[in-house]
Each structure stands twice: as C-alpha cells, then as structure tokens.
Write a protein that holds these residues in place. Structure first.
Motif, short mmCIF file in Angstrom:
data_model
loop_
_atom_site.label_atom_id
_atom_site.label_comp_id
_atom_site.label_asym_id
_atom_site.label_seq_id
_atom_site.Cartn_x
_atom_site.Cartn_y
_atom_site.Cartn_z
N THR A 178 -13.97 37.14 14.75
CA THR A 178 -14.72 36.32 15.70
C THR A 178 -15.95 35.70 15.03
O THR A 178 -16.24 34.51 15.20
CB THR A 178 -15.15 37.17 16.91
N ASN A 179 -16.66 36.50 14.24
CA ASN A 179 -17.82 35.99 13.50
C ASN A 179 -17.42 34.89 12.52
O ASN A 179 -18.14 33.90 12.33
CB ASN A 179 -18.51 37.12 12.74
N THR A 197 -16.71 32.34 23.32
CA THR A 197 -15.94 31.14 23.00
C THR A 197 -15.11 31.35 21.74
O THR A 197 -13.94 30.96 21.67
CB THR A 197 -16.89 29.93 22.80
N ALA A 198 -15.71 31.97 20.72
CA ALA A 198 -14.99 32.22 19.47
C ALA A 198 -13.79 33.13 19.69
O ALA A 198 -12.73 32.96 19.08
CB ALA A 198 -15.93 32.83 18.44
N GLU A 199 -13.94 34.11 20.59
CA GLU A 199 -12.82 35.01 20.93
C GLU A 199 -11.69 34.23 21.59
O GLU A 199 -10.51 34.45 21.29
CB GLU A 199 -13.33 36.11 21.85
N ALA A 204 -6.31 31.64 21.25
CA ALA A 204 -5.55 30.41 21.49
C ALA A 204 -4.87 29.86 20.24
O ALA A 204 -3.70 29.45 20.28
CB ALA A 204 -6.46 29.34 22.10
N VAL A 205 -5.58 29.83 19.12
CA VAL A 205 -5.02 29.18 17.91
C VAL A 205 -5.15 30.04 16.65
O VAL A 205 -4.96 29.55 15.54
CB VAL A 205 -5.67 27.80 17.66
N GLY A 206 -5.47 31.32 16.83
CA GLY A 206 -5.64 32.19 15.68
C GLY A 206 -4.34 32.40 14.91
O GLY A 206 -3.32 32.75 15.49
N ALA A 244 -10.70 29.92 8.02
CA ALA A 244 -11.88 30.67 8.46
C ALA A 244 -11.69 32.17 8.28
O ALA A 244 -12.62 32.89 7.91
CB ALA A 244 -12.18 30.35 9.93
N LEU A 245 -10.47 32.66 8.53
CA LEU A 245 -10.21 34.10 8.51
C LEU A 245 -9.74 34.63 7.16
O LEU A 245 -9.67 35.85 6.96
CB LEU A 245 -9.16 34.46 9.57
#
Length: 330
Positions: A178-179, A197-199, A204-206, A244-245
């Motif tokens: 999330t961060n 919002t990040a969660e 949704a698109v992770g 991002a991840l």
C-alpha cells in the motif's frame, strides 16, 4: 480462535467466522473512551478532528500500543459475546502471532487476551496456523512450505513433524505494498492519496507480473496535487502497479530462496513434490503465485480462501488441543 492481524482481526467460533473487522479503533483524545472499532472506526480514518484519535494498535504483525490493543480486542470480543451468547468464563482462546515475536511481544498478546476474559490462552505461530488452514498435514514426516503474506509481515516457514524446520519473518507485506502505491503516485504524478485509496487501487488493479492474460483495465484515481493542492485525476494501469510493487516482491522472493537454502535435502525434495503454498491477503495479488513459480522453479499454489487460512487453522487447533503439541499455553 483469534487472528489478531495488522490489517484485520478475525474471530472464529465453532468453525464459523463470527467477526471480521479492520484492526483499528477510534478513541476520544481527552477521555480515552472508545468511540468505534473495526469498520466504523475505519470510516473515520483521515476525516477526524483533534478530539478523536484513530489508532491501528498493531504494527508489523505485533502489538505496538498495548493499552489500545486491549481496548480494541475487548470491544470486539464483547460484541461477539453479545451476539453469540457465549459465557465469558468459558472462553478458551487460541491466538495467532508472527513466528518472529519476541518474549515481550508474546507477553503483550497474552495479557491482552487474558484481560478480555479468556480462561485458557494458547499461542500458535502464524505459519503453523496458515498451514493447518490450507489443509496441510503439519504433523506428517513430510516437508511442506507455507508463505503467509499478511498486512504487517510475511511469514515463510518449512514445516515437518509438527515443528518449524525453517522459519523467516520479514516485515514486508500488504501494508508495504500500500505504501509503495502511495509513493509511486507521489513520485510519478505528484499526487497525494491516502492509505484507504491506495488499498482500493491494490485490490482493483494490483498485479505482480506484466504478462497476465486477464489483467484488469485502467483504474481512475482522484486526489490532490502535492504542490498546487488542486484536484487531479490519473488513469492507472496494472503494469504501473507491477512497477510500484516490484522491489518489495523481490524482497519476499529473496526471503523464500533463503529459506529454501536452509532446508534439509530430504525435506527440499518433499517441497519440490508438494509445491509451496501461499496464504494471507497478499496471496490474492494477481500473478503472484505464477511469478514465484518462475523465480523459484517450484510450483506455487494459492490456498483455498487464503484470507482466512490463519484463523481457520487456529480454529482447527482449538478443536483438537490434545493433538497439537506445538501450541504454547499461557
């Protein structure tokens, strides 16, 4: 049985989930009176004034604020007792903890459970509970590997004969993901978004890989510019979330490889045959199991209902206490 998680607290009674709420509490800043817990408190997150404090009492899988954690757990247990008509004096509790807990952290968990009215308190390590919940035979003379990616920690364990042959607990998991999303939006688009919002973006698109056939479409994110403070919108793609991840997913991969390096040869062969099992909310990240399979060369499988693996395993242990020698009693 209780899974007191960084992100969510889940309570199971007689095989049925009786509570599944975010691990968050709202208290009056002046009187310390509990105003709300769980979902009601989460709705207040980021929207309070000075008289109300919103607290997540667990950090990295362990209790960071003992007093507040006790209040939260007590309020949650009381809500279950009222609905289920369970007598407090009869409470026998199995509670899950990360495998890397210190004695001080274990005592904080035990004390919190005791003060909520538990008659007998048993402690089970999260990877053992996750393995039980995933349907693995943890007491067999056969090796199994479980990776439980929760909110605060990722628990990586090799299990055989009812014990942890190898275990690693790293503080990289769902909260760090999330961060990562918040930081990505800030750095690339100069957009500030909150953790809630990040969660939502993560759900949704992770994704963990860019080569998914059923990758989700773009997701509209609305927030504020960091510098101008004006409203702005961004259409975020799943490939951007992969970027991002990526760094933290690599850290989990490295920890898994390290655990395999420490695994005795005969047990390693068992894992090659049985595969690696993924549990926890992080296991639901699209393409994660496939990515780990490519990286490690061993088939990775997502447990059935991975979000509930830990608490379901704790529930199984509670039903069969006599045959669970790995449980620690208070």
């Amino acid at each position: 049985a209780i899974d007191l998680g960084t992100a969510n607290t889940v309570i199971i009674h007689k095989g049925r989930i009786v509570l599944n709420q975010p691990s968050i509490i709202a208290i009056d800043a002046k009187t310390n009176k509990v105003l709300a817990v769980g979902k009601q408190a989460e709705l207040m997150f980021g929207k309070t004034h000075d008289s109300i404090k919103i607290v997540r009492p667990l950090r990295d899988g362990v209790i960071a604020d003992f007093y507040v954690a006790e209040q939260m757990l007590g309020a949650m247990i009381q809500s279950v007792l009222k609905r289920s008509k369970i007598l407090p004096l009869n409470l026998r509790i199995v509670i899950c903890v990360p495998s890397g807990c210190t004695e001080v952290e274990l005592r904080a968990v035990r004390d919190s459970a005791e003060h909520t009215g538990g008659r007998e308190i048993y402690i089970i390590q999260e990877p053992m509970a996750a393995a039980l919940g995933a349907g693995l035979n943890v007491q067999a003379a056969e090796g199994n590997m479980i990776v439980d990616i929760g909110g605060g920690t990722s628990e990586i364990a090799v299990i055989s004969l009812g014990g942890l042959v190898v275990n690693k607990s790293i503080r990289i998991a769902g909260d760090e993901f999330t961060n990562d999303i918040q930081n990505y939006l800030l750095q690339k688009y100069d957009m500030k978004v909150g953790a809630v919002t990040a969660e939502k973006i993560k759900i949704a698109v992770g994704c963990a890989s860019k080569d998914l056939k059923d990758a989700p479409g773009e997701y509209l994110v609305q927030g504020a510019s960091r510098h101008s403070f004006l409203p702005m919108s961004v259409n975020l793609s799943s490939n951007e979330i992969v970027d991002a991840l990526d760094r933290n997913i690599q850290e989990i991969e490295r920890a898994m490889k390290s655990a395999l390096e420490m695994t005795p040869p005969e047990i390693y062969v068992d894992i090659m045959k049985n595969g690696i099992w993924l549990a926890g909310g992080g296991a639901l990240l699209r393409g994660l199991a496939e990515r780990f399979t490519r990286s490690l060369g061993i088939k990775c499988n997502v447990a059935e209902n991975p979000l509930m693996s830990v608490v379901n395993g704790a529930g199984k242990a509670l039903k069969d206490l006599k045959n669970m020698p790995f449980l620690a009693i208070n």
